[in-house]
Scaffold this motif. Structure first.
Motif, short mmCIF file in Angstrom:
data_model
loop_
_atom_site.label_atom_id
_atom_site.label_comp_id
_atom_site.label_asym_id
_atom_site.label_seq_id
_atom_site.Cartn_x
_atom_site.Cartn_y
_atom_site.Cartn_z
N GLY A 1 73.20 7.62 35.93
CA GLY A 1 71.84 7.90 35.27
C GLY A 1 72.16 7.95 33.50
O GLY A 1 73.45 7.73 33.38
N ARG A 2 71.16 8.41 33.65
CA ARG A 2 71.27 8.34 32.29
C ARG A 2 70.36 9.40 31.57
O ARG A 2 69.55 9.94 31.97
CB ARG A 2 70.86 6.96 31.79
CG ARG A 2 71.59 5.91 32.21
CD ARG A 2 70.97 4.62 31.89
NE ARG A 2 70.58 4.40 30.66
CZ ARG A 2 70.27 3.22 29.68
NH1 ARG A 2 70.67 2.04 30.21
NH2 ARG A 2 69.67 3.15 28.47
N TRP B 1 78.99 11.80 41.01
CA TRP B 1 78.57 12.88 40.00
C TRP B 1 78.75 12.63 38.65
O TRP B 1 79.66 12.03 38.25
CB TRP B 1 79.13 14.28 40.60
CG TRP B 1 78.77 14.84 41.79
CD1 TRP B 1 79.33 14.42 43.01
CD2 TRP B 1 77.74 15.61 41.91
NE1 TRP B 1 78.61 15.38 43.99
CE2 TRP B 1 77.60 15.89 43.41
CE3 TRP B 1 76.68 16.15 41.01
CZ2 TRP B 1 76.64 16.64 43.91
CZ3 TRP B 1 75.59 16.77 41.65
CH2 TRP B 1 75.75 17.17 43.30
N PHE B 2 77.57 12.83 37.88
CA PHE B 2 77.63 12.67 36.40
C PHE B 2 77.69 13.86 35.55
O PHE B 2 77.47 15.02 36.05
CB PHE B 2 76.44 11.90 35.80
CG PHE B 2 76.36 10.61 36.44
CD1 PHE B 2 77.08 9.46 36.05
CD2 PHE B 2 75.61 10.43 37.59
CE1 PHE B 2 77.01 8.11 36.69
CE2 PHE B 2 75.26 9.06 38.07
CZ PHE B 2 76.31 8.00 37.65
N VAL B 3 78.28 13.80 34.19
CA VAL B 3 78.04 14.94 33.14
C VAL B 3 77.30 14.23 32.14
O VAL B 3 77.06 13.08 31.98
CB VAL B 3 79.56 15.40 33.11
CG1 VAL B 3 80.08 16.16 34.12
CG2 VAL B 3 80.49 14.37 32.53
N GLU B 4 77.38 14.98 31.13
CA GLU B 4 76.24 14.66 29.82
C GLU B 4 77.26 14.63 28.59
O GLU B 4 77.67 15.46 28.09
CB GLU B 4 75.30 15.58 29.61
CG GLU B 4 74.70 15.48 28.46
CD GLU B 4 73.49 14.27 28.39
OE1 GLU B 4 74.04 13.36 27.42
OE2 GLU B 4 73.10 13.70 29.15
N THR C 1 69.26 12.79 39.88
CA THR C 1 69.53 14.13 40.04
C THR C 1 70.84 14.69 40.34
O THR C 1 71.02 15.72 40.37
CB THR C 1 68.57 14.68 41.27
OG1 THR C 1 69.18 13.98 42.38
CG2 THR C 1 67.13 14.08 41.13
N PHE C 2 71.79 13.72 40.58
CA PHE C 2 73.19 14.03 40.65
C PHE C 2 74.08 14.02 39.48
O PHE C 2 75.01 13.48 39.07
CB PHE C 2 73.82 12.95 41.87
CG PHE C 2 73.35 13.37 43.15
CD1 PHE C 2 74.48 13.87 44.02
CD2 PHE C 2 72.20 13.06 43.55
CE1 PHE C 2 74.37 14.09 45.08
CE2 PHE C 2 71.97 13.30 45.10
CZ PHE C 2 72.91 14.13 45.93
N THR C 3 73.56 14.89 38.81
CA THR C 3 74.31 15.46 37.64
C THR C 3 74.59 16.95 37.51
O THR C 3 73.86 17.51 38.09
CB THR C 3 73.47 14.92 36.19
OG1 THR C 3 74.20 15.68 34.93
CG2 THR C 3 72.08 15.48 36.37
N LEU C 4 75.64 17.08 37.12
CA LEU C 4 76.01 18.78 37.10
C LEU C 4 75.16 19.66 36.10
O LEU C 4 75.13 20.93 36.09
CB LEU C 4 77.49 18.91 36.83
CG LEU C 4 78.55 18.30 37.63
CD1 LEU C 4 80.10 18.32 37.41
CD2 LEU C 4 78.27 18.97 39.28
#
Length: 275
Positions: free
Chosen positions: A17-18, A90-93, A157-160
């Motif tokens: 994502g982004r 899983w992603f983070v920002e 949607t797979f972001t913490l």
């Protein structure tokens, strides 16, 4: 055919994502709010971050994030369910760490390698994957479920920043029934359905001591049926019971006003009926 679609949607919810940190939702990613009107300030935490969740050069939903409690306050999106596959990453920002960092969601490893920082620096502003290890009776609960999106949007949607510690039985039980079956039934005849789903801060934290366990999970919808025709509905659930209560939009706003204690809550533009 309807049964097959529901089974496909259920599977993508279970897989459930982004992105870009912005000053507010007033001028950024307003398309996820009915008449470009986000919820009012009664939901804003002490240390907020407004995130336009972007994936493959497109925005997919909006999230108000609490950097102190390390959970999303709410996510806003348009309901567009469909079948899909389970993302594995899983992603983070990055922009929660520094506004100079990438607007793209990244894995923890990618951020550490690219910016030469330590995991602890990521953890200062948001939840990390290690926070959610060794949970007992809780699961990583998507506020904005992947099954409410077409396949191209689902990885976003797979972001913490879209995850809360949710009661395991609730997440796999009546809340899942709401996400899959009730939403499908309620949205029949809708041309566009706007969703705002959120979590009320609780008094407890998961074992890491860093991520708040919400006391309640809630969701609300404003559906356009045609010119000047709209309907709404809402639900709320205590985050330690496998029970979902169906409410009017107005009733949910009144309940949230009491639970948050920051003034009268308004989730949608006044054009969405409260009864």
């Amino acid at each position: 055919m309807l049964l097959l679609l529901l089974l496909q949607v259920l599977a993508s919810c279970l897989w459930s994502g982004r992105s870009e940190v912005v000053p507010s939702f007033g001028n950024s990613c307003p398309q996820f709010f009915f008449r470009q009107t986000p919820p009012n300030q009664a939901l804003e935490p002490q240390n907020p971050a407004w995130i336009c969740q972007r994936y493959q050069n497109q925005y997919h939903f909006a999230t108000l994030y609490d950097k102190n409690l390390r959970v999303p306050v709410y996510s806003a999106y348009r309901y567009q369910p469909g079948p899909g596959t389970r993302p594995k990453t899983w992603f983070v920002e990055p922009q929660l760490i520094s506004s100079k960092f990438s607007k793209d969601m990244k894995t923890e490893g990618d951020i550490i390698k690219k910016y030469h920082i330590k995991l602890q620096q990521i953890a200062q502003s948001q939840a990390i994957f290690n926070d959610y290890r060794n949970l007992k009776g809780l699961s990583r609960g998507h506020l904005n479920p992947s099954c409410h999106h077409p396949n191209a949007s689902r990885p976003a949607t797979f972001t913490l920043t879209n995850i809360v510690p949710q009661d395991e039985k609730l997440n796999m039980g009546t809340w899942q029934t709401y996400e899959v079956e009730t939403m499908a039934n309620k949205s029949q005849g809708c041309t566009t359905t706007y969703i705002v789903v959120g979590a009320v801060p609780g008094n407890n934290y998961i074992p890491s001591g860093r991520v708040n366990i919400p006391s309640h999970i809630w969701s609300s919808a404003c559906c356009e049926l045609g010119p000047n025709q709209r309907k709404t509905w809402a639900v709320i659930a205590e985050n330690d019971k496998d029970r979902v209560q169906l409410l009017t939009l107005g009733d949910l706003e009144d309940v949230l006003t009491q639970l948050y204690g920051r003034g009268q809550v308004s989730l949608f533009h006044s054009g969405c009926p409260r009864q």
